[in-house]
Design an enzyme around this catalytic site. Structure first.
Site, short mmCIF file in Angstrom:
data_model
loop_
_atom_site.label_atom_id
_atom_site.label_comp_id
_atom_site.label_asym_id
_atom_site.label_seq_id
_atom_site.Cartn_x
_atom_site.Cartn_y
_atom_site.Cartn_z
N LYS A 125 53.00 49.10 61.26
CA LYS A 125 53.96 49.87 60.46
C LYS A 125 53.15 50.97 59.78
CE LYS A 125 55.86 51.05 56.87
NZ LYS A 125 55.96 52.50 56.59
N GLU B 44 43.55 45.56 51.69
CA GLU B 44 42.57 46.63 51.40
C GLU B 44 43.26 47.59 50.45
OE1 GLU B 44 39.51 46.85 52.32
OE2 GLU B 44 39.32 45.52 54.05
N CYS C 144 40.07 55.98 49.59
CA CYS C 144 40.10 54.85 48.66
C CYS C 144 38.75 54.60 48.00
CB CYS C 144 40.54 53.60 49.41
SG CYS C 144 39.59 53.35 50.93
N GLU D 279 43.73 55.02 39.47
CA GLU D 279 43.42 55.72 40.72
C GLU D 279 44.32 56.96 40.81
OE1 GLU D 279 44.65 53.96 44.48
OE2 GLU D 279 42.67 54.42 45.28
P1 NAP Z 1 51.24 52.60 49.65
O1 NAP Z 1 52.28 53.40 49.00
O2 NAP Z 1 50.86 51.31 49.05
O3 NAP Z 1 51.73 52.42 51.16
C1 NAP Z 1 50.92 51.81 52.13
C2 NAP Z 1 51.79 51.33 53.28
O4 NAP Z 1 52.65 50.30 52.80
C3 NAP Z 1 52.71 52.39 53.87
O5 NAP Z 1 52.85 52.16 55.25
C4 NAP Z 1 54.03 52.12 53.16
O6 NAP Z 1 55.16 52.57 53.87
C5 NAP Z 1 54.00 50.61 53.10
N1 NAP Z 1 54.84 50.03 52.05
C6 NAP Z 1 55.36 50.62 50.95
N2 NAP Z 1 56.09 49.73 50.23
C7 NAP Z 1 56.04 48.57 50.91
C8 NAP Z 1 56.58 47.28 50.67
N3 NAP Z 1 57.34 47.02 49.61
N4 NAP Z 1 56.31 46.29 51.56
C9 NAP Z 1 55.54 46.53 52.65
N5 NAP Z 1 55.00 47.74 52.92
C10 NAP Z 1 55.24 48.75 52.06
O7 NAP Z 1 49.87 53.40 49.80
P2 NAP Z 1 49.66 54.89 50.28
O8 NAP Z 1 50.17 55.77 49.18
O9 NAP Z 1 50.19 55.06 51.65
O10 NAP Z 1 48.07 54.98 50.38
C11 NAP Z 1 47.25 55.25 49.31
C12 NAP Z 1 46.66 53.98 48.76
O11 NAP Z 1 45.98 53.27 49.79
C13 NAP Z 1 45.63 54.21 47.69
O12 NAP Z 1 45.83 53.30 46.65
C14 NAP Z 1 44.31 53.93 48.39
O13 NAP Z 1 43.26 53.54 47.54
C15 NAP Z 1 44.71 52.84 49.31
N6 NAP Z 1 43.76 52.74 50.42
C16 NAP Z 1 42.92 51.68 50.47
C17 NAP Z 1 41.99 51.59 51.49
C18 NAP Z 1 41.01 50.44 51.58
O14 NAP Z 1 40.44 50.25 52.65
N7 NAP Z 1 40.83 49.66 50.54
C19 NAP Z 1 41.92 52.58 52.47
C20 NAP Z 1 42.81 53.64 52.37
C21 NAP Z 1 43.74 53.71 51.35
P3 NAP Z 1 55.85 53.98 53.50
O15 NAP Z 1 54.84 55.02 53.82
O16 NAP Z 1 57.04 54.01 54.39
O17 NAP Z 1 56.19 53.94 52.05
#
Ligand code: NAP
Length: 509
Positions: A185, A259, A293, A394
């Protein structure tokens, strides 16, 4: 880039074929550099998730995919790596026009990293201890014992928008390496490259082994996480959504890897080579407009070096060229969306209101030819204290907080004073001191005199609220297996099984 691909409509990828969403709906994908519509993508439903999970379930339960010999599986992984290399330009293009990642980074790092990941795991798979024989100790009794590592089953991979392809492969590659099947997804801002990746992978794996369902996280993502026929969830995203995923996965006691976010500390020690530490610290925070991240967003500088370091930081940050990610001369592209730009600008206002001093950037940037894009200037705050919101939360944008310290103990204490623990860094000429500091930093990766140096043969993941589990390296293979202990009795005579005496007082009769 000269590649022209049809990016107008992307259906779902289920069981080796493209199909529209069950209700025919789509959503728009926009180029964050220009605001232009670049694709319409199928808006998956619960019915579509069920279909994809059934396809993955069938490929896992009813085909020989999971029983493939390590040597053959290794060949599959090599074949995928060659496919990725062959489609490098198209993948990079699809990602650049939706994520805002520069083609310079995508071509110079991301594609190479994905090719190398599949090849690294291809090598690991050949040596992986799928079966280990245990010695036969006197206790609890003579027996032949194995430990088998078996695939988990259907794995849901939920990925973010910042590094869509790379992070998808961190999950897909080890899952396939160990004989699992996958439903991905991708983030709704950036599904294009993942859909293309699935098509590429499907050239060398049976139908149903890799599937992609696009659509809103709250619907498609949650349905996957709750699905009783999904055995594992590998999630990368924000800590808030990670919390929700963990709660939802609890109902079916799913194997879960998270992650999550970071607020990584970067410590310049007194003896650091500043000609490395200054550009290295900017590389650590401003690459991909701070949307990584593990970006080093909190820079700890000794009191007496502070002014000199800040002067150089500002001078060099001013030279970073914002532009269209498709232009190889661009250093930094846009942030992902208008909403993200507004969030970042609001954090910048908060920083000012909290009393931090803005010494560089701080505004939305207007880029010629990309007037409808979402650009933010590389921004540096000084006089930041570790209790300020800009040092605790963040931001996920190009904002660096410089924090002074008096001695190393104070720097380490402040560095660790965060809910996160993804990455950390230290700059010094003294390697022993570097190891001493690295030992004390609470983070899943510590870079000494460098930043962003993730390796495919090394694990990556977070301490504290930055996550659970590790991706990449041999650890990632373990994360996609479950362990079975098999005991074969070597004692055919019942009277020699003295342990039966725990229940029966006399086994001779
Ligand atoms: P996000 O809003 O948490 O979304 C991540 C993924 O989860 C997207 O595919 C999103 O879909 C989906 N999602 C949203 N709500 C959900 C729910 N209730 N249940 C299941 N899935 C759901 O994060 P983002 O804004 O895309 O990415 C930025 C974040 O990722 C930052 O916090 C960054 O630090 C973190 N990150 C961490 C790593 C690591 O390796 N630790 C690497 C990269 C990024 P939609 O797009 O359709 O909302």
């Amino acid at each position: 880039m000269t590649v022209q691909v049809d990016v107008r409509t992307f259906p779902l990828f289920i069981n080796g074929t493209w199909e529209p969403a069950s209700n025919g709906e789509t959503f728009d994908v926009l180029n964050p550099a220009t605001g232009e519509l670049v694709a319409r993508v199928a808006k998956g439903t619960e019915e579509d998730v069920n279909k994809a999970v059934e396809a993955a379930r069938n490929a896992f339960d009813n085909t020989d995919w999971k029983n493939m010999k390590p040597k053959d599986r290794s060949k599959v992984l090599y074949a995928i790596s060659y496919q990725i290399a062959a489609h490098a330009e198209e993948l990079a293009y699809l990602e650049a026009i939706s994520s805002g990642g520069t083609v310079r980074r995508l071509g110079g790092n991301d594609i190479l990293q994905m090719v190398d990941l599949f090849q690294t795991l291809a090598k690991f798979v050949e040596e992986y201890p799928f079966s280990e024989t245990l010695p036969s100790p006197p206790f609890p009794g003579p027996a032949h014992n194995f430990i088998w590592r078996e695939p988990i089953g259907v794995c849901a991979a939920i990925t973010p928008w910042n590094l869509p392809m790379v992070i998808a492969t961190w999950k897909i590659a080890p899952a396939l390496a160990m004989g699992n099947t996958v439903v991905v997804k991708p983030a709704s801002y950036t599904p294009l490259s993942t859909l293309k990746l699935a098509e590429i992978i499907s050239q060398v794996v049976p139908p149903g082994v890799i599937n992609v369902v696009t659509g809103p996280g709250a619907e498609v993502g949650e349905t996957l996480v709750k699905h009783p026929k999904v055995d594992k969830v590998a999630f990368t995203g924000s800590t808030d959504v990670g919390r929700r995923v963990m709660k939802l996965a609890a109902d079916t006691i799913k194997n879960t890897t998270l992650e999550l976010g970071g607020k990584s500390p970067n410590i310049i020690l007194e003896d650091a080579d500043l000609s490395l530490a200054i550009p290295g610290s900017l590389f650590g925070v401003f690459l991909h407009s701070g949307q990584l991240c593990e970006s080093g967003t909190r820079l700890f500088v000794p009191d007496h070096l502070h002014d000199a370091v800040v002067e150089q930081l500002v001078k060099l940050a001013g030279k970073i060229k914002l532009g269209n990610p498709l232009d190889p001369a661009t250093d930094v592209g846009p942030v992902i969306s208008k909403k993200q730009k507004e969030t970042i600008l609001s954090y910048i206002e908060t920083g000012k209101a909290e009393g931090a001093t803005l010494v560089c950037g701080g505004k939305e940037a207007v880029v010629a030819g990309c007037e409808n894009g979402h650009f933010v200037e590389p921004t540096i705050f000084t006089n930041v204290t570790n209790d300020m919101k800009i040092a605790r939360e963040e931001i996920f944008g190009p904002v660096l907080s410089v924090i002074r310290y008096k001695d190393v103990d104070e720097a380490i204490r402040l560095a660790n004073d965060t809910i996160y623990g993804l990455a950390a860094g230290v700059w010094t000429r003294d390697v022993n001191k570097a190891y001493e500091v690295a030992r004390k930093l609470q983070a899943g990766v510590v870079w000494i005199n460098d930043w962003h140096m993730l390796r495919n043969d090394a694990p990556f993941g977070g301490y504290k609220q930055s996550g659970i589990g590790r991706e990449m390296g041999k650890h990632s293979l373990d994360a996609y297996t479950q362990v079975k202990h098999v005991h074969t009795s070597m004692v055919p005579e019942i009277h020699k099984r003295n342990w039966y005496g725990l229940l029966f007082s006399n086994t001779n009769e």
